[in-house]
Scaffold this active site. Structure first.
Site, short mmCIF file in Angstrom:
data_model
loop_
_atom_site.label_atom_id
_atom_site.label_comp_id
_atom_site.label_asym_id
_atom_site.label_seq_id
_atom_site.Cartn_x
_atom_site.Cartn_y
_atom_site.Cartn_z
N TYR A 96 0.87 -1.18 0.00
CA TYR A 96 0.00 0.00 0.00
C TYR A 96 0.90 1.22 0.00
CZ TYR A 96 -3.74 -3.23 1.43
OH TYR A 96 -4.63 -4.27 1.50
N PHE A 124 -13.11 -5.36 1.57
CA PHE A 124 -14.21 -4.60 0.98
C PHE A 124 -15.51 -4.81 1.78
CE2 PHE A 124 -12.17 -4.85 -3.56
CZ PHE A 124 -11.29 -3.84 -3.23
N PRO A 125 -15.47 -4.76 3.11
CA PRO A 125 -16.70 -5.02 3.88
C PRO A 125 -17.78 -3.97 3.61
CG PRO A 125 -15.00 -4.07 5.30
CD PRO A 125 -14.34 -4.41 3.99
N LEU A 126 -17.34 -2.78 3.16
CA LEU A 126 -18.31 -1.72 2.86
C LEU A 126 -18.54 -1.58 1.36
CD1 LEU A 126 -16.89 0.98 5.32
CD2 LEU A 126 -18.71 -0.70 5.72
N THR A 186 -16.14 1.83 -4.07
CA THR A 186 -17.48 2.41 -4.23
C THR A 186 -18.37 1.81 -3.15
OG1 THR A 186 -17.07 2.33 -6.61
CG2 THR A 186 -19.31 2.86 -5.92
N PRO A 187 -18.51 2.49 -2.00
CA PRO A 187 -19.25 1.89 -0.89
C PRO A 187 -20.67 1.47 -1.27
CG PRO A 187 -18.02 3.80 -0.14
CD PRO A 187 -17.87 3.75 -1.63
N1 LIG Z 1 -6.51 -8.88 0.79
C1 LIG Z 1 -6.85 -8.06 -0.18
O1 LIG Z 1 -6.71 -8.35 -1.36
C2 LIG Z 1 -7.47 -6.75 0.17
C3 LIG Z 1 -8.07 -5.97 -0.84
C4 LIG Z 1 -8.66 -4.78 -0.49
C5 LIG Z 1 -8.65 -4.36 0.82
N2 LIG Z 1 -8.04 -5.11 1.79
C6 LIG Z 1 -8.05 -4.71 3.20
O2 LIG Z 1 -9.40 -4.55 3.59
C7 LIG Z 1 -9.59 -3.26 4.18
C8 LIG Z 1 -10.99 -2.78 3.91
O3 LIG Z 1 -11.20 -2.62 2.53
P1 LIG Z 1 -11.29 -1.18 1.83
O4 LIG Z 1 -10.77 -0.14 2.76
O5 LIG Z 1 -10.68 -1.32 0.51
O6 LIG Z 1 -12.83 -1.04 1.54
P2 LIG Z 1 -14.11 -0.84 2.50
O7 LIG Z 1 -13.73 -0.92 3.93
O8 LIG Z 1 -15.16 -1.75 1.99
O9 LIG Z 1 -14.57 0.62 2.11
C9 LIG Z 1 -13.72 1.72 2.16
C10 LIG Z 1 -14.43 2.85 1.43
O10 LIG Z 1 -15.59 3.21 2.16
C11 LIG Z 1 -15.53 4.59 2.51
N3 LIG Z 1 -16.08 4.70 3.87
C12 LIG Z 1 -15.59 4.17 5.00
N4 LIG Z 1 -16.37 4.45 6.05
C13 LIG Z 1 -17.39 5.19 5.56
C14 LIG Z 1 -18.51 5.81 6.15
N5 LIG Z 1 -18.77 5.69 7.46
N6 LIG Z 1 -19.37 6.50 5.34
C15 LIG Z 1 -19.14 6.62 4.02
N7 LIG Z 1 -18.08 6.04 3.39
C16 LIG Z 1 -17.20 5.35 4.15
C17 LIG Z 1 -14.08 4.97 2.45
O11 LIG Z 1 -13.93 6.33 2.13
P3 LIG Z 1 -13.34 7.39 3.20
O12 LIG Z 1 -11.88 7.19 3.23
O13 LIG Z 1 -13.77 8.71 2.63
O14 LIG Z 1 -14.01 7.09 4.51
C18 LIG Z 1 -13.59 4.09 1.30
O15 LIG Z 1 -13.88 4.68 0.05
C19 LIG Z 1 -8.50 -2.41 3.52
O16 LIG Z 1 -8.27 -1.23 4.27
C20 LIG Z 1 -7.35 -3.38 3.47
O17 LIG Z 1 -6.67 -3.39 4.72
C21 LIG Z 1 -7.46 -6.30 1.47
#
Ligand SMILES: NC(=O)c1ccc[n+]([C@@H]2O[C@H](COP(=O)([O-])OP(=O)(O)OC[C@H]3O[C@@H](n4cnc5c(N)ncnc54)[C@H](OP(=O)(O)O)[C@@H]3O)[C@@H](O)[C@H]2O)c1
Length: 291
Positions: free
Chosen positions: A63, A213-215, A219-220
């Site tokens: 990252y 990608f829990p959210l 693209t949430p």
């Molecule tokens: N193993 C893998 O291949 C892999 C791939 C992807 C991710 N990951 C891990 O999984 C974690 C979670 O995935 P992710 O961060 O990609 O996606 P996510 O948690 O599904 O969603 C993050 C997105 O949601 C937005 N968001 C978060 N809280 C919010 C809220 N309360 N209201 C509105 N929007 C909100 C964030 O924007 P803002 O920043 O504006 O809040 C960001 O755009 C990552 O941080 C990473 O550590 C692992």
């Protein structure tokens, strides 16, 4: 007791962590590449997370690359005793920001050392092998060679526990023949439920499942069902999506990502949201609509 204690705990390797954690990927620059627009804000998010009781942070040295781990070190080192930092290896970023497989012995050894140096740790608590046969989703292929390298690094004392990411059930079974697999980190959320059967199997086996990608990721998630349920419960759609995951299975550990302290607080407050059974049934139907 902090709010997130209400999410409960689950074992990750030999460490117990709260089920609501934090994913650090959003702390790098746009496209998870380069430095963030506001480094001070990134430091503040991490400090707020730990001050709120988060003791499970997910990261990777790819990252940025390097940037996110360096921000974690600056914000949190020396680390609290109860903090578990989980990282992943297996990919490398191209100069154009592309995500490429990095599975050779040299690549994986360097990745472990990069994580140790940038996080300033002597040993990594848990390293996920990020499987890259298809960067966008699990695809079959033997992981014997790269996982053997990781197991060697584990024997050398540089890695305490090993997990798999973007893995198929067959790869998990193959991996178990090489070293203990303490968690699986795959794409899963309310609208993307390809791993339902795998989650049920891991629940029975007592292994952690950590949805990325829990959210909904970059693209949430947005849906009228989610918004309707949230409005009825005086919660936000994002909180409902997280509460649904917490309810889905006891071995699910959450790592929602955000670059905003406001969103972090909103996300952590999901720990106290209890979804009534009729809301769960409504939300379960979202997967059928998305399928
Ligand atoms: N193993 C893998 O291949 C892999 C791939 C992807 C991710 N990951 C891990 O999984 C974690 C979670 O995935 P992710 O961060 O990609 O996606 P996510 O948690 O599904 O969603 C993050 C997105 O949601 C937005 N968001 C978060 N809280 C919010 C809220 N309360 N209201 C509105 N929007 C909100 C964030 O924007 P803002 O920043 O504006 O809040 C960001 O755009 C990552 O941080 C990473 O550590 C692992």
């Amino acid at each position: 007791m902090s709010i997130i204690d209400q999410s409960g705990t689950f074992d990750l390797g030999d460490r117990s962590v709260k089920r609501l954690g934090y994913g650090a990927m959003q702390l790098a620059g746009p496209g998870v590449f380069g430095p963030p627009r506001d480094r001070g804000a990134a430091l503040a998010v991490l400090r707020e997370a730990v001050a709120s009781g988060v003791n499970h942070i997910d990261t990777s040295d790819f990252y940025g690359p390097h940037v996110t781990n360096q921000i974690i070190r600056e914000a949190l080192h020396p680390y609290r005793d109860d903090l578990v930092i989980v990282t992943k290896v297996g990919a490398r970023r191209g100069a154009d920001g592309s995500w490429n497989s990095a599975f050779s012995r040299e690549d994986l050894t360097q990745a472990v050392h990069d994580n140790l140096r940038n996080l300033r740790l002597d040993v990594l608590d848990l390293v996920n092998l990020r499987i890259m046969f298809d960067a966008h989703g699990p695809a079959e292929g033997s992981i014997e060679a790269p996982l053997t390298v990781l197991a060697d690094l584990q024997r050398q004392g540089l890695v305490r526990h090993v997990g798999l990411s973007n893995a198929t059930p067959r790869q998990i079974a193959e991996g178990r023949g090489i070293t203990k697999i303490v968690c699986v980190q795959n794409h899963y959320n309310l609208a993307h439920r390809a791993d339902d059967r795998l989650i049920d199997d891991l629940t029975r086996e007592g292994a952690a499942y950590v949805p990325f990608f829990p959210l909904g990721g970059f693209t949430p998630l947005q849906s009228s069902t989610l918004s309707d349920v949230a409005a009825r419960l005086d919660a936000t759609p994002i909180q409902v999506a997280l509460a649904w995951l917490l309810r889905r299975a006891p071995n699910i550990l959450l790592i929602p990502g955000t670059s905003s302290v406001g969103h972090l607080r909103e996300n952590l407050a999901a720990a106290r949201l209890v979804l009534p059974d009729e809301a769960i049934e409504e939300l379960n139907r979202m997967a059928d609509i998305a399928a």
